[in-house]
Each structure stands twice: as C-alpha cells, then as structure tokens.
Design a protein around this motif. Structure first.
Motif, PDB file in Angstrom:
ATOM      1  N   LEU A  30     -34.915   3.185  -9.204  1.00 32.11           N
ATOM      2  CA  LEU A  30     -35.639   3.193  -7.960  1.00 32.11           C
ATOM      3  C   LEU A  30     -34.604   3.737  -6.760  1.00 32.11           C
ATOM      4  O   LEU A  30     -35.520   4.653  -6.240  1.00 32.11           O
ATOM      5  CB  LEU A  30     -35.748   1.658  -7.694  1.00 32.11           C
ATOM      6  CG  LEU A  30     -36.805   1.083  -8.664  1.00 32.11           C
ATOM      7  CD1 LEU A  30     -36.853  -0.378  -8.181  1.00 32.11           C
ATOM      8  CD2 LEU A  30     -38.230   1.744  -8.721  1.00 32.11           C
ATOM      9  N   MET A  33     -34.802   7.684  -7.209  1.00 30.26           N
ATOM     10  CA  MET A  33     -36.203   8.212  -7.026  1.00 30.26           C
ATOM     11  C   MET A  33     -36.574   8.205  -5.329  1.00 30.26           C
ATOM     12  O   MET A  33     -37.276   9.046  -4.909  1.00 30.26           O
ATOM     13  CB  MET A  33     -37.078   7.544  -7.799  1.00 30.26           C
ATOM     14  CG  MET A  33     -37.083   7.729  -9.210  1.00 30.26           C
ATOM     15  SD  MET A  33     -38.309   6.634 -10.169  1.00 30.26           S
ATOM     16  CE  MET A  33     -39.890   7.916  -9.740  1.00 30.26           C
ATOM     17  N   TYR A  34     -36.116   7.106  -4.604  1.00 30.00           N
ATOM     18  CA  TYR A  34     -36.738   7.005  -3.435  1.00 30.00           C
ATOM     19  C   TYR A  34     -35.663   6.694  -2.348  1.00 30.00           C
ATOM     20  O   TYR A  34     -35.948   6.544  -1.218  1.00 30.00           O
ATOM     21  CB  TYR A  34     -37.472   5.553  -3.566  1.00 30.00           C
ATOM     22  CG  TYR A  34     -38.639   5.568  -4.585  1.00 30.00           C
ATOM     23  CD1 TYR A  34     -39.638   6.391  -4.108  1.00 30.00           C
ATOM     24  CD2 TYR A  34     -38.782   4.997  -5.614  1.00 30.00           C
ATOM     25  CE1 TYR A  34     -40.604   6.575  -4.801  1.00 30.00           C
ATOM     26  CE2 TYR A  34     -39.783   5.069  -6.637  1.00 30.00           C
ATOM     27  CZ  TYR A  34     -41.053   6.117  -6.328  1.00 30.00           C
ATOM     28  OH  TYR A  34     -42.011   6.315  -6.962  1.00 30.00           O
ATOM     29  N   GLU A  35     -34.530   6.786  -2.485  1.00 25.79           N
ATOM     30  CA  GLU A  35     -33.500   6.597  -1.430  1.00 25.79           C
ATOM     31  C   GLU A  35     -33.509   7.871  -0.372  1.00 25.79           C
ATOM     32  O   GLU A  35     -33.397   7.675   0.713  1.00 25.79           O
ATOM     33  CB  GLU A  35     -31.991   6.498  -1.836  1.00 25.79           C
ATOM     34  CG  GLU A  35     -31.041   6.485  -0.970  1.00 25.79           C
ATOM     35  CD  GLU A  35     -30.994   5.417  -0.075  1.00 25.79           C
ATOM     36  OE1 GLU A  35     -30.066   5.443   1.150  1.00 25.79           O
ATOM     37  OE2 GLU A  35     -31.663   4.432  -0.138  1.00 25.79           O
ATOM     38  N   THR A  37     -36.472   9.416   0.530  1.00 27.05           N
ATOM     39  CA  THR A  37     -37.354   9.291   1.534  1.00 27.05           C
ATOM     40  C   THR A  37     -37.101   8.045   2.518  1.00 27.05           C
ATOM     41  O   THR A  37     -37.382   8.000   3.650  1.00 27.05           O
ATOM     42  CB  THR A  37     -38.617   8.478   0.447  1.00 27.05           C
ATOM     43  OG1 THR A  37     -38.882   9.531  -0.431  1.00 27.05           O
ATOM     44  CG2 THR A  37     -39.789   8.291   1.322  1.00 27.05           C
ATOM     45  N   ARG A  38     -36.331   6.891   2.242  1.00 27.15           N
ATOM     46  CA  ARG A  38     -35.909   5.918   2.785  1.00 27.15           C
ATOM     47  C   ARG A  38     -35.031   6.328   3.831  1.00 27.15           C
ATOM     48  O   ARG A  38     -35.129   6.277   5.183  1.00 27.15           O
ATOM     49  CB  ARG A  38     -35.375   4.651   2.123  1.00 27.15           C
ATOM     50  CG  ARG A  38     -34.679   3.762   3.105  1.00 27.15           C
ATOM     51  CD  ARG A  38     -33.828   2.461   2.293  1.00 27.15           C
ATOM     52  NE  ARG A  38     -32.499   2.952   1.961  1.00 27.15           N
ATOM     53  CZ  ARG A  38     -31.455   2.468   2.612  1.00 27.15           C
ATOM     54  NH1 ARG A  38     -31.622   1.355   3.680  1.00 27.15           N
ATOM     55  NH2 ARG A  38     -30.281   2.801   2.508  1.00 27.15           N
ATOM     56  N   TRP A 164     -35.906  -2.238   5.339  1.00 23.48           N
ATOM     57  CA  TRP A 164     -35.407  -0.831   4.970  1.00 23.48           C
ATOM     58  C   TRP A 164     -34.226  -0.321   5.808  1.00 23.48           C
ATOM     59  O   TRP A 164     -33.489   0.578   5.136  1.00 23.48           O
ATOM     60  CB  TRP A 164     -36.627   0.169   5.401  1.00 23.48           C
ATOM     61  CG  TRP A 164     -37.762   0.255   4.424  1.00 23.48           C
ATOM     62  CD1 TRP A 164     -39.102   0.250   4.887  1.00 23.48           C
ATOM     63  CD2 TRP A 164     -37.681   0.501   3.159  1.00 23.48           C
ATOM     64  NE1 TRP A 164     -39.723   0.395   3.806  1.00 23.48           N
ATOM     65  CE2 TRP A 164     -38.859   0.520   2.556  1.00 23.48           C
ATOM     66  CE3 TRP A 164     -36.674   0.329   2.072  1.00 23.48           C
ATOM     67  CZ2 TRP A 164     -39.366   0.542   1.330  1.00 23.48           C
ATOM     68  CZ3 TRP A 164     -36.906   0.453   0.688  1.00 23.48           C
ATOM     69  CH2 TRP A 164     -38.410   0.612   0.404  1.00 23.48           C
ATOM     70  N   LEU A 218     -44.057   4.200   0.912  1.00 23.94           N
ATOM     71  CA  LEU A 218     -42.834   4.021   0.055  1.00 23.94           C
ATOM     72  C   LEU A 218     -42.787   2.729  -0.731  1.00 23.94           C
ATOM     73  O   LEU A 218     -42.843   2.872  -1.829  1.00 23.94           O
ATOM     74  CB  LEU A 218     -41.740   4.180   1.056  1.00 23.94           C
ATOM     75  CG  LEU A 218     -40.350   4.006   0.247  1.00 23.94           C
ATOM     76  CD1 LEU A 218     -39.911   4.944  -0.656  1.00 23.94           C
ATOM     77  CD2 LEU A 218     -39.287   4.050   1.499  1.00 23.94           C
ATOM     78  N   TRP A 219     -43.352   1.774  -0.009  1.00 27.50           N
ATOM     79  CA  TRP A 219     -43.126   0.451  -0.868  1.00 27.50           C
ATOM     80  C   TRP A 219     -44.493   0.517  -1.803  1.00 27.50           C
ATOM     81  O   TRP A 219     -44.147   0.218  -3.093  1.00 27.50           O
ATOM     82  CB  TRP A 219     -43.677  -0.749  -0.113  1.00 27.50           C
ATOM     83  CG  TRP A 219     -42.513  -1.407   0.505  1.00 27.50           C
ATOM     84  CD1 TRP A 219     -42.179  -1.712   1.812  1.00 27.50           C
ATOM     85  CD2 TRP A 219     -41.340  -2.160  -0.249  1.00 27.50           C
ATOM     86  NE1 TRP A 219     -41.040  -2.256   1.862  1.00 27.50           N
ATOM     87  CE2 TRP A 219     -40.577  -2.557   0.556  1.00 27.50           C
ATOM     88  CE3 TRP A 219     -41.126  -2.114  -1.561  1.00 27.50           C
ATOM     89  CZ2 TRP A 219     -39.414  -3.477   0.309  1.00 27.50           C
ATOM     90  CZ3 TRP A 219     -39.956  -3.006  -1.984  1.00 27.50           C
ATOM     91  CH2 TRP A 219     -39.177  -3.634  -0.940  1.00 27.50           C
ATOM     92  N   ASN A 221     -45.541   3.303  -3.537  1.00 25.82           N
ATOM     93  CA  ASN A 221     -44.977   4.129  -4.643  1.00 25.82           C
ATOM     94  C   ASN A 221     -43.840   3.093  -5.551  1.00 25.82           C
ATOM     95  O   ASN A 221     -43.798   3.656  -6.576  1.00 25.82           O
ATOM     96  CB  ASN A 221     -44.160   5.418  -4.242  1.00 25.82           C
ATOM     97  CG  ASN A 221     -45.178   6.501  -3.632  1.00 25.82           C
ATOM     98  OD1 ASN A 221     -46.562   6.277  -3.749  1.00 25.82           O
ATOM     99  ND2 ASN A 221     -44.900   7.202  -2.415  1.00 25.82           N
ATOM    100  N   ILE A 222     -42.993   2.528  -4.762  1.00 21.40           N
ATOM    101  CA  ILE A 222     -42.084   1.568  -5.492  1.00 21.40           C
ATOM    102  C   ILE A 222     -42.700   0.819  -6.368  1.00 21.40           C
ATOM    103  O   ILE A 222     -42.235   0.489  -7.456  1.00 21.40           O
ATOM    104  CB  ILE A 222     -40.915   1.049  -4.595  1.00 21.40           C
ATOM    105  CG1 ILE A 222     -40.157   2.038  -3.916  1.00 21.40           C
ATOM    106  CG2 ILE A 222     -40.153  -0.046  -5.253  1.00 21.40           C
ATOM    107  CD1 ILE A 222     -39.371   1.569  -3.109  1.00 21.40           C
ATOM    108  N   THR A 225     -44.196   2.590  -9.432  1.00 21.49           N
ATOM    109  CA  THR A 225     -43.081   3.258 -10.457  1.00 21.49           C
ATOM    110  C   THR A 225     -42.367   1.780 -11.174  1.00 21.49           C
ATOM    111  O   THR A 225     -42.358   1.524 -12.264  1.00 21.49           O
ATOM    112  CB  THR A 225     -42.063   3.808  -9.573  1.00 21.49           C
ATOM    113  OG1 THR A 225     -42.441   4.960  -9.068  1.00 21.49           O
ATOM    114  CG2 THR A 225     -40.974   4.100 -10.551  1.00 21.49           C
TER     115      THR A 225
END
Length: 527
Positions: A30, A33-35, A37-38, A164, A218-219, A221-222, A225
């Motif tokens: 996770l 994939m998403y850091e 974007t954060r 976040w 973002l949440w 999408n997480i 996933t």
C-alpha cells in the motif's frame, strides 16, 4: 521480513503476532502504491493555506458543482450493524478501555489510534494487539485482582487510524517512513477483516482530518486495493468521515461522492473543527474567535455547520453523526455531576432535534443519558428522512461569532495546553482535565488561538494586549499552578516542563505549525 522493510521499534512479546512478514508486506505494498499521492496531497494542503493566508476566501469547489447538483446519486446502504448508531463511545485502545467500551451499552465503539492516543510505538502496536483480540471476541484482562471479559452483546467496533499528516517513524520501506494512516489501517484490516465478517460485522473505520475530496479519493483507492488483495467484495470496508476541518465542510458532499461505495456516515467533529477554523483563518484578523468556552454548538457558524452536515448526509442516504460533549461524570460532587449531566443532555437533545442519527460520548457513565435522549426523540433506528431546510453559504460557515476575549480564557488555554501535552508526552491521548475529557484537539485549539490572538494584537476585555510577554508570564504562572497540583510528579515523570516548552515554542513561533503533534512527535517519539 520482506526485502526493503525495516522495523526500528522495540519488538516486545506479542508484537510478532501483529508485525508478521505477511502483514508488513501488505502495508509496504500500500505504501509503494499510494505514498506519492499522499505526499502530493500534503503539498496541496500547504498551497491552499498559502492561498488563504494571502487574503483569498474559501468557498465550495466550482469544479465539483455537477456532483452537488446531481440529484440522483446515493451512497451504498449501511450494513445491518451500522443502521442504528444512536450512541457511540470513543476512547483510546488500551486493553481495559476497549473491554469497558465494548461492554458499555453503546451501539458502537470508536477505538481511536489518532487524537485519543499518543503515537508512541508501544501505544500503536499494543493497540493493534488489543483490537485484534477484540475483533476476534477473545479479549480479556486480569488487573489488580479483577477480571475483565466481554459481555455476550457488545458494541460494534470501529477503528480510527491516524490522519494523513502523520508518519510512522518505526516502519521504513526502502528507507522511507510509511504513513501512520496506512500503517494503522493496513495492520487492522489485514488481521481483522475476516474475523469481523465471521462474527457478522466488518472492517469499519473512522477517517480523520480530511481537507479535500482528493484525500477521500485516496482512501477509496486504498480500500479498493486492500479488498482486492485480501479477496474481499467491493464495499466490505465501510467508513465514516469526520467533518472536522473547515475545508472538509466545504467538500462534504464531494467526500461522500468519492467514497460512495464505502461510506456510511459523516460526523461533526466539533473540537477539531474549531481548531481548523482558526488555522484556516490564521492570517485574517477579522476571523478571530472569542474564548474557547464561548464557541459552543449554538453560535451561528457552528449551528450552520451541523445543519449542513445533516442536510448533506440525508440528501445522499448517509447517516449524520453528532459530536462529543466533553463533559464527564464528576466524582464526589453531586451538584457538579448533575450540571455535567444536564449539559450533556441538552447537547444530545439539540443533536437529535436537528436530525442527527446518533452521537458520541466520552465516558461509559454517559451512555444512558445519550440513549434516553435519542430513544425519546428518535424512536426509529435513524432519521434519514429528516433534511434541515435551506442551504449553507460560505458566509454561514465562516462568519465568526461575537463573544468575550478574556485573560481567564487565555489562562485556561495555557493551563489546559500544558496539562494535555504533558499527558501526551507520558503516553496518554485522552485525558480528564477540569471535569472535561480532552484529546489532542484541546491543545490544538489552545495554542492556535493564542498564536492568532498574538499576531493579531488582540486586546482582551480587561485591557491586556496579547503579546509574547503576557504569554510568557501566564505560562510561568500556570507551571506553578501545575506544580502545586501534582507535587513530586512535576519534575519526575510529569513532563510539565517539557510540555510548557512545546506549548510556548509553538505559540510564539513566527509561523503557525499545522499540527503540534508533528514537531512534538519528531522530538519525543520518533527516535
């Protein structure tokens, strides 16, 4: 352990059952994939604040008007154990608290890894151990000769991960810290989703501090996933979002839309909302709030905010949860205890009458009062059909109320700020102070209000100008008050001197720090 993952925190007995290779690999995936974007969204927060500091106003997002104007979309209906949420109890994730909260008679327990918990490594990991056992229904405790076990019927468990903005300094992936939010969420859903589903519930979350619909995306999408990785159907994960930032209030409908497959409710997080109001308008001397005690839910901009949340939720089929009255039972003072109960009762009557579908309490002793009010005023499981008339304008949500600005209010801010930060440095996140249950939002309101009063050259009702000299003097006075109150613990384990240093430094800084927990975490907990 998977390549690239490093745990720098102490591995105490039992932690290995949470920090498994598979669980850490899940969190790391996770993160990968998403850091980015954060990080981008946190940068956008800074840009938005610079825009407001430059004198520009805040308003509803023009680019999302089609979402707000579309009358047809609705959120996914709530699962059965989230259809009646008339009383929710909140608190940290220590073992006794978890058991007592689940047994409290409330419909739901929000187990908080965020503002009601100090983000020490042990608090975070032991909290996951406790929530794992709670999700399995096996949690118990032997303490001072007393046994604590779960009742046959317990509250529905909801976890609140960190916001976040916070990192977890003790888990590195390829040398980079993971997000505290992803760490908390990932470990909880990985270990508990199937156990919760097997018991007829599910992996439910409260999401804090959202400021933009892209943060909600973002949440979402997480969630999508995570469900795919764990082979869970879409919509298994369900969320309630705290509308506890002023920017978030302007994007409440868009937040619902982005999370429409996973969201069940919005919540009026009143204390952080006041903090966010001050932070958003930090550079505007025309948006200075009065004493904290004068900013109640009945002042116009707070009442309009609450009605806006209820209206937005019910329009889209989501529940609207009320906030937490900070009053708690008062021991050994019947008159003070009755005043506290009366204040809670009046607060819950206001919420139920407005159309809220449930509310928060901070103490098991208040569950019965809140339940009586909602049973009386909301005989159905919820009141989704109640939609307050009108609509909220930018002026409704941003016009500050009149009220006193007093030396007593300044003094209380400093006293409570020192007291709360000292407890936070000792590892406590939820703290009873002066017969009120306080969490991190308490210190945030206290220090941001004094910072704004100082830079705005506010003159108090008694004629005192709020400047560095006044803040220094009152801080020293309140340190003496705390020393007299706690005795030997002041120097030994109390952390009051360190707390005063943190508070004073932040209030007298040239720039307003976005969260006091960021510098304090780095200095005290990240090593």
């Amino acid at each position: 352990m998977a390549t690239g993952i490093e745990i720098t925190g102490a591995l105490r007995p039992g932690y290995e059952t949470i920090l498994t290779d598979a669980a850490l690999a899940f969190v790391a995936q996770l993160h990968h994939m998403y850091e980015p974007t954060r990080r981008s969204l946190l940068g956008a927060r800074e840009q938005h604040q610079a825009w407001w500091n430059a004198g520009h106003g805040i308003d509803f997002a023009g680019e999302m008007s089609s979402v707000r104007d579309d009358p047809f979309w609705q959120v996914r209906p709530a699962p059965h154990d989230l259809t009646d949420r008339r009383v929710e109890i909140t608190g940290p994730c220590d073992r006794k608290m978890v058991i007592n909260a689940l047994n409290s008679g409330a419909q739901c327990f929000m187990a908080c890894l965020e503002d009601a918990s100090a983000p020490t490594w042990d608090v975070m990991v032991q909290g996951q151990v406790n929530l794992r056992d709670a999700a399995a229904g096996t949690i118990s405790l032997e303490d001072k000769g007393k046994s604590y076990t779960l009742n046959p019927k317990t509250a529905t468990l909801i976890a609140r991960p960190r916001g976040w903005h916070l990192d977890e300094a003790h888990m590195l992936v390829d040398g980079e810290r993971v997000s505290g939010a992803i760490f908390d969420f990932g470990l909880y859903v990985f270990h508990n989703a199937r156990a919760l589903l097997a018991r007829g519930s599910g992996p439910y979350f409260y999401l804090p501090k959202l400021e933009h619909y892209l943060e909600a995306r973002l949440w979402n999408n997480i969630f999508t996933t995570a469900q795919s990785m764990l082979d869970l159907p879409l919509g298994t994960i369900r969320a309630t979002v705290l509308i506890e930032t002023l920017p978030g209030a302007f994007m409440a409908e868009e937040i619902l839309y982005e999370l429409r497959d996973h969201i069940t409710a919005l919540n009026c997080g009143r204390w952080d909302y006041i903090f966010s109001y001050i932070k958003t308008f930090q550079a505007d001397p025309d948006k200075v709030l009065p004493d904290r005690a004068a900013v109640t839910m009945t002042v116009p901009f707070m009442a309009k905010y609450a009605a806006h949340v209820v209206r937005t939720c019910h329009k889209r089929g989501a529940h609207a949860m009320g906030g937490m009255s900070a009053f708690i039972p008062v021991k050994d003072d019947e008159a003070a205890n009755e005043r506290a109960f009366a204040a809670v009762r009046a607060d819950k009557e206001r919420e139920a009458s407005l159309g809220h579908d449930g509310t928060w309490v901070a103490h098991p002793g208040l569950v019965g009062i809140a339940r009586e009010v909602f049973d009386r005023l909301m005989p159905t499981p919820n009141q989704l059909s109640v939609i307050p008339e009108g609509h909220a304008t930018a002026a409704d949500l941003t016009t500050p109320p009149d009220g006193p600005k007093t030396l007593a209010g300044l003094t209380n801010n400093i006293n409570v700020g020192i007291g709360y930060i000292a407890a936070w440095l000792r590892g406590q996140g939820a703290v009873p102070l002066h017969n009120l249950m306080e969490d991190a939002a308490t210190a945030e309101i206290s220090r941001t209000q004094l910072w704004q009063w100082r830079v705005s050259d506010v003159v108090l009702d008694g004629g005192e100008t709020v400047d560095a000299a006044l803040i220094d003097r009152v801080t020293d006075e309140q340190l003496a008050v705390w020393k007299a109150a706690v005795g030997d613990n002041f120097f030994a384990t109390g952390k009051y001197l360190e707390a005063a240093d943190v508070f004073r430094t932040l209030v007298l800084a040239d720039e307003l720090a976005p969260f006091l927990t960021l510098p304090a975490y780095e200095h005290y907990f990240a090593g």
